[in-house]
Scaffold this motif. Structure first.
Motif, PDB file in Angstrom:
ATOM      1  N   UNK A  20     -55.533 -47.541 -15.912  1.00 43.37           N
ATOM      2  CA  UNK A  20     -56.301 -47.731 -17.547  1.00 43.37           C
ATOM      3  C   UNK A  20     -56.615 -49.323 -17.573  1.00 43.37           C
ATOM      4  N   UNK A  21     -55.138 -49.935 -17.136  1.00 41.92           N
ATOM      5  CA  UNK A  21     -55.651 -51.382 -17.061  1.00 41.92           C
ATOM      6  C   UNK A  21     -55.448 -51.500 -18.241  1.00 41.92           C
ATOM      7  N   UNK A  22     -54.478 -51.407 -19.583  1.00 37.60           N
ATOM      8  CA  UNK A  22     -53.980 -51.063 -20.863  1.00 37.60           C
ATOM      9  C   UNK A  22     -53.688 -52.385 -21.378  1.00 37.60           C
ATOM     10  N   UNK A  23     -54.343 -53.133 -22.410  1.00 32.80           N
ATOM     11  CA  UNK A  23     -53.681 -54.125 -22.701  1.00 32.80           C
ATOM     12  C   UNK A  23     -51.833 -54.331 -23.100  1.00 32.80           C
ATOM     13  N   UNK A  24     -51.887 -55.768 -22.904  1.00 32.25           N
ATOM     14  CA  UNK A  24     -50.221 -55.464 -23.096  1.00 32.25           C
ATOM     15  C   UNK A  24     -49.348 -54.467 -24.317  1.00 32.25           C
ATOM     16  N   UNK A  25     -50.450 -55.008 -25.573  1.00 28.81           N
ATOM     17  CA  UNK A  25     -49.237 -53.730 -26.683  1.00 28.81           C
ATOM     18  C   UNK A  25     -48.897 -52.121 -25.918  1.00 28.81           C
ATOM     19  N   UNK A  26     -50.205 -52.060 -25.576  1.00 31.56           N
ATOM     20  CA  UNK A  26     -50.254 -50.304 -24.976  1.00 31.56           C
ATOM     21  C   UNK A  26     -49.651 -50.723 -23.748  1.00 31.56           C
ATOM     22  N   UNK A  27     -49.625 -51.434 -23.291  1.00 32.10           N
ATOM     23  CA  UNK A  27     -48.552 -51.290 -21.755  1.00 32.10           C
ATOM     24  C   UNK A  27     -47.308 -51.104 -22.192  1.00 32.10           C
ATOM     25  N   UNK A  28     -46.705 -51.745 -23.598  1.00 31.47           N
ATOM     26  CA  UNK A  28     -45.697 -52.106 -23.451  1.00 31.47           C
ATOM     27  C   UNK A  28     -45.575 -50.763 -24.442  1.00 31.47           C
ATOM     28  N   UNK A  29     -46.206 -49.963 -24.880  1.00 26.32           N
ATOM     29  CA  UNK A  29     -46.301 -48.032 -25.499  1.00 26.32           C
ATOM     30  C   UNK A  29     -45.566 -47.607 -24.722  1.00 26.32           C
ATOM     31  N   UNK A  30     -46.748 -47.698 -23.387  1.00 30.03           N
ATOM     32  CA  UNK A  30     -45.584 -47.024 -22.116  1.00 30.03           C
ATOM     33  C   UNK A  30     -44.009 -47.531 -20.836  1.00 30.03           C
ATOM     34  N   UNK A  31     -43.709 -48.253 -21.080  1.00 30.91           N
ATOM     35  CA  UNK A  31     -42.502 -49.135 -21.006  1.00 30.91           C
ATOM     36  C   UNK A  31     -41.752 -48.674 -21.749  1.00 30.91           C
ATOM     37  N   UNK A  32     -41.913 -48.376 -23.229  1.00 36.64           N
ATOM     38  CA  UNK A  32     -40.464 -47.988 -23.910  1.00 36.64           C
ATOM     39  C   UNK A  32     -40.549 -46.734 -23.711  1.00 36.64           C
ATOM     40  N   UNK A  33     -41.547 -46.572 -23.393  1.00 33.87           N
ATOM     41  CA  UNK A  33     -41.002 -44.573 -23.504  1.00 33.87           C
ATOM     42  C   UNK A  33     -39.417 -44.583 -21.662  1.00 33.87           C
ATOM     43  N   UNK A  34     -39.119 -43.056 -22.673  1.00 36.77           N
ATOM     44  CA  UNK A  34     -37.691 -42.828 -21.642  1.00 36.77           C
ATOM     45  C   UNK A  34     -38.049 -41.538 -20.181  1.00 36.77           C
ATOM     46  N   UNK A  35     -36.962 -42.185 -19.185  1.00 40.54           N
ATOM     47  CA  UNK A  35     -36.871 -41.934 -18.279  1.00 40.54           C
ATOM     48  C   UNK A  35     -37.228 -40.443 -18.460  1.00 40.54           C
ATOM     49  N   UNK A  36     -38.223 -39.398 -17.560  1.00 40.44           N
ATOM     50  CA  UNK A  36     -37.676 -38.049 -18.989  1.00 40.44           C
ATOM     51  C   UNK A  36     -39.369 -37.623 -18.261  1.00 40.44           C
ATOM     52  N   UNK A  37     -39.274 -36.274 -18.062  1.00 42.11           N
ATOM     53  CA  UNK A  37     -40.295 -35.272 -18.176  1.00 42.11           C
ATOM     54  C   UNK A  37     -40.734 -35.060 -19.240  1.00 42.11           C
ATOM     55  N   UNK A  38     -42.047 -34.919 -19.268  1.00 43.02           N
ATOM     56  CA  UNK A  38     -43.217 -34.501 -20.797  1.00 43.02           C
ATOM     57  C   UNK A  38     -43.934 -33.634 -20.782  1.00 43.02           C
TER      58      UNK A  38
END
Length: 89
Positions: free
Chosen positions: A45-63
């Motif tokens: 999706x080539x997200x902007x830097x802020x939204x990429x940060x949201x993804x990076x901050x997700x915990x390593x888990x299954x959702x």
């Protein structure tokens, strides 16, 4: 005097598109994705830097969809970005 700062980014709603792509309509509400699944789809999706940060901050888990949305909304809220980028459901 009512001063309102209702700024929406041009990327508003992109995380909702990402969630919708990860969990296609008709998929069981118990279906799951991993953080790696989310990262790979977010790259496409080539997200902007802020939204990429949201993804990076997700915990390593299954959702499940609900769990992923709760995590993303928590991160968005913590950064004060809900109004700028939108929340997910």
């Amino acid at each position: 005097m009512d001063i309102s700062f209702d700024f929406r980014s041009e990327d508003y709603g992109e995380l909702q598109h990402l969630v919708d792509a990860l969990f296609a309509p008709g998929v069981s509400r118990y279906a799951t994705v991993t953080k790696l699944d989310v990262l790979m789809r977010a790259e496409a999706f080539d997200l902007c830097a802020d939204l990429a940060e949201v993804i990076d901050l997700l915990p390593s888990s299954t959702f499940t969809r609900t769990q992923l949305c709760d995590q993303m909304n928590s991160i968005l809220s913590g950064h004060g970005w809900g109004g700028v980028y939108g929340t997910v459901e």
